[in-house]
Design a protein around this motif. Structure first.
Motif, PDB file in Angstrom:
ATOM      1  N   ASN A   1      -9.047   3.745   2.470  1.00  0.00           N
ATOM      2  CA  ASN A   1      -8.900   4.348   3.425  1.00  0.00           C
ATOM      3  C   ASN A   1      -8.037   3.729   4.141  1.00  0.00           C
ATOM      4  N   ARG A   2      -6.693   4.194   4.973  1.00  0.00           N
ATOM      5  CA  ARG A   2      -5.902   2.457   5.773  1.00  0.00           C
ATOM      6  C   ARG A   2      -6.657   2.497   6.956  1.00  0.00           C
ATOM      7  N   ARG A   3      -7.268   2.318   7.866  1.00  0.00           N
ATOM      8  CA  ARG A   3      -7.891   1.349   8.161  1.00  0.00           C
ATOM      9  C   ARG A   3      -9.127   0.180   8.067  1.00  0.00           C
TER      10      ARG A   3
ATOM     11  N   PHE B   1       0.685  -1.128   0.303  1.00  0.00           N
ATOM     12  CA  PHE B   1      -0.184  -0.025  -0.119  1.00  0.00           C
ATOM     13  C   PHE B   1       0.822   1.690  -0.003  1.00  0.00           C
ATOM     14  N   TYR B   2       0.377   2.165  -0.987  1.00  0.00           N
ATOM     15  CA  TYR B   2       0.754   3.175  -1.363  1.00  0.00           C
ATOM     16  C   TYR B   2       0.525   4.914  -1.010  1.00  0.00           C
ATOM     17  N   SER B   3       0.840   5.489  -0.256  1.00  0.00           N
ATOM     18  CA  SER B   3       0.377   7.284   0.149  1.00  0.00           C
ATOM     19  C   SER B   3       1.214   7.938  -0.203  1.00  0.00           C
ATOM     20  N   PHE B   4       0.387   9.189  -0.391  1.00  0.00           N
ATOM     21  CA  PHE B   4       1.036  10.698  -0.230  1.00  0.00           C
ATOM     22  C   PHE B   4       1.670  11.107   0.785  1.00  0.00           C
ATOM     23  N   GLY B   5       0.566  10.733   1.790  1.00  0.00           N
ATOM     24  CA  GLY B   5      -0.071  11.197   3.212  1.00  0.00           C
ATOM     25  C   GLY B   5      -1.213  11.354   3.406  1.00  0.00           C
ATOM     26  N   ALA B   6      -1.806  11.435   2.810  1.00  0.00           N
ATOM     27  CA  ALA B   6      -3.320  12.209   2.952  1.00  0.00           C
ATOM     28  C   ALA B   6      -3.830  10.194   3.200  1.00  0.00           C
ATOM     29  N   ASN B   7      -5.291  10.152   3.485  1.00  0.00           N
ATOM     30  CA  ASN B   7      -6.112   9.025   4.254  1.00  0.00           C
ATOM     31  C   ASN B   7      -6.369   9.094   2.767  1.00  0.00           C
ATOM     32  N   ALA B   8      -5.469   8.720   1.557  1.00  0.00           N
ATOM     33  CA  ALA B   8      -5.719   7.461   0.512  1.00  0.00           C
ATOM     34  C   ALA B   8      -4.790   6.573   0.229  1.00  0.00           C
ATOM     35  N   TYR B   9      -5.258   5.355  -0.233  1.00  0.00           N
ATOM     36  CA  TYR B   9      -3.788   4.246  -0.127  1.00  0.00           C
ATOM     37  C   TYR B   9      -4.050   3.357  -1.647  1.00  0.00           C
ATOM     38  N   TRP B  10      -3.215   3.144  -2.103  1.00  0.00           N
ATOM     39  CA  TRP B  10      -3.655   2.680  -3.078  1.00  0.00           C
ATOM     40  C   TRP B  10      -2.260   1.065  -3.365  1.00  0.00           C
TER      41      TRP B  10
END
Length: 446
Positions: free
Chosen positions: A86-88, A53-62
């Motif tokens: 979401n991360r959770r 899982f990759y994110s730019f810091g916000a609560n959005a993951y790819w």
């Protein structure tokens, strides 16, 4: 004593199995977005690629695959590019029924492979960067190489069913407006496919025919390959070789969000990328960069501006172009002259030979006409325009565009382009050397 030896051997073998399985997701197992422990990432055996899982810091993951040793963990593939989770509680699971699914915090499925089969054994990240689902006999049942996003990796094929689609921006994996694909005429092309228009801009759109671009449309197999040595070969005879041709270098072919397609080579010691080939040598030749009515010019880097009596639609996003500061009407209008400027396409009329005044009257007499282009190339050439897209300004361009505005529009003592924003050329790497233009006789880039 014998039991202790057996216990030690069991622990050792279990530890070894865990290491060896660092690139494998077993059937019935998951990777989660909540934890950043190594157990929630897969890494290829040679450590070139990692997925998780990759994110730019916000609560959005790819869920993505990236180059492990690049400074910015450069992503080369994304499963859920248009639907971040979401991360959770989000997780990727290889279910016992053989399907691989990505679920959000509420359990809803945002992406899946549709590989339901009793024969599914495991998912595996290969040294090539290909993420695969394998059957019990080791056969590949599904692979990420069949579903590229914006990047082509060495040994990955381009076919009539596979299209590269740019990202929306530097920190947005969403599907953008630029595509690299095999067209119905069997030729590889780059196209701007935006909300309002679609426009092909590569290979050279001003060429007399497909053969003048060093291509052929007689081979309908529609297949192209990019090998580990930095060589690209296509069924339409498109060929290129990177300037650092040779083995032992990690490369990627990426369609950037600025509409240009480039090969990047990784500097292993610094973790940075260098550009070793690009498709479009002049960035302003990429269509759609500055949106409707916008002008792309060099100062000296490519930048977007608005013509007189226009203003940016959104100064933070130049792809939205410029909007007029006036209400159009067909009754009372005049023209603002912009020298060395052209808007490509959307021609209502083409006339040759023709006088300047006759060209002007053609536009005035047609309510759809928003501008006309006039140039003297031994004789007068006239194009009337129904829309203003794909514009560029260059001092060596021999023509002039005349914008139609109401007579009560703001008077101009001299032409000044309004607003200015950078066009992100070379967005990810340092340019060390670029081939210039395509040489049709040798069918290679100079």
């Amino acid at each position: 004593m014998k039991k202790r030896h057996c216990l030690f051997a069991f622990i050792f073998l279990s530890s070894l199995t865990s290491v060896l399985a660092g690139n494998i997701l077993a059937r019935g197992s998951s990777l989660t977005a909540e934890s950043t422990s190594n157990s929630n990432f897969l890494t290829s055996p040679d450590n070139t690629f990692t997925c998780g899982f990759y994110s730019f810091g916000a609560n959005a993951y790819w869920f993505s695959i990236w180059y492990t040793n690049s400074n910015l963990k450069t992503v080369v593939w994304t499963a859920n590019r248009d639907n971040p989770v979401n991360r959770r509680k989000s997780r990727l699971t290889l279910r016992k029924d053989g399907s691989m699914v990505l679920t959000d915090f509420d359990g809803s499925i945002t992406w899946e492979t549709n590989t339901t089969s009793a024969n599914v054994d495991k998912a595996e990240l290969l040294n090539s960067g290909n993420f695969v689902i394998k059957g019990i006999k080791g056969n590949i049942l599904w692979q990420s190489f069949d579903f590229p996003t914006d990047t082509l990796l060495p040994t990955q094929l381009v076919t009539k069913k596979k299209t590269l689609v740019s990202n929306l921006g530097p920190k947005n994996f969403g599907s953008g407006y630029f595509n690299f694909f095999f067209d119905s005429d069997n030729v590889l092309k780059l196209i701007y496919d935006g909300p309002e228009i679609s426009s092909i801009y590569w290979p050279n759109i001003n060429a007399v025919n497909v053969f003048a671009n060093g291509r052929t449309n007689y081979n309908s197999s529609r297949i192209a390959s990019f090998d580990k040595r930095g060589r690209f070969n296509s069924s339409d005879q498109m060929q290129f070789t990177t300037i650092d041709v040779g083995s032992g270098i990690n490369r990627r072919l990426t369609l950037n969000y600025d509409g240009n397609m480039r090969v990047y080579s990784l500097n292993d010691s610094s973790g940075t990328w260098v550009i070793t080939w690009q498709a479009v040598s002049s960035q302003c030749d990429v269509h759609g960069l500055c949106g409707r009515n916008g002008i792309c010019e060099y100062s000296p880097e490519p930048r977007c501006s608005c013509p007189p009596n226009y203003e940016p639609t959104d100064s933070s996003d130049w792809s939205k172009g410029c909007k007029p500061k006036f209400n159009r009407n067909c009754v009372d209008s005049h023209f603002v002259e912009l020298s060395h400027v052209d808007y490509y396409g959307f021609d209502l009329n083409y006339s040759q030979p023709v006088s300047f005044e006759a060209c002007r009257q053609l536009c005035l007499g047609d309510c759809r006409c928003q501008a006309f282009s006039y140039r003297l190339l031994g004789q007068g050439v006239c194009f009337t325009k129904s829309a203003l897209f794909n514009e560029y300004r260059a001092v060596d361009f021999p023509g002039t565009i005349y914008l139609r505005v109401p007579s009560n529009a703001e008077p101009l003592d001299h032409v000044v382009l309004n607003g200015s924003g950078p066009v992100c050329s070379n967005p990810e790497g340092k340019l060390i050397l670029l081939p210039g233009s395509y040489e049709a006789s040798t069918q290679k880039f100079k």
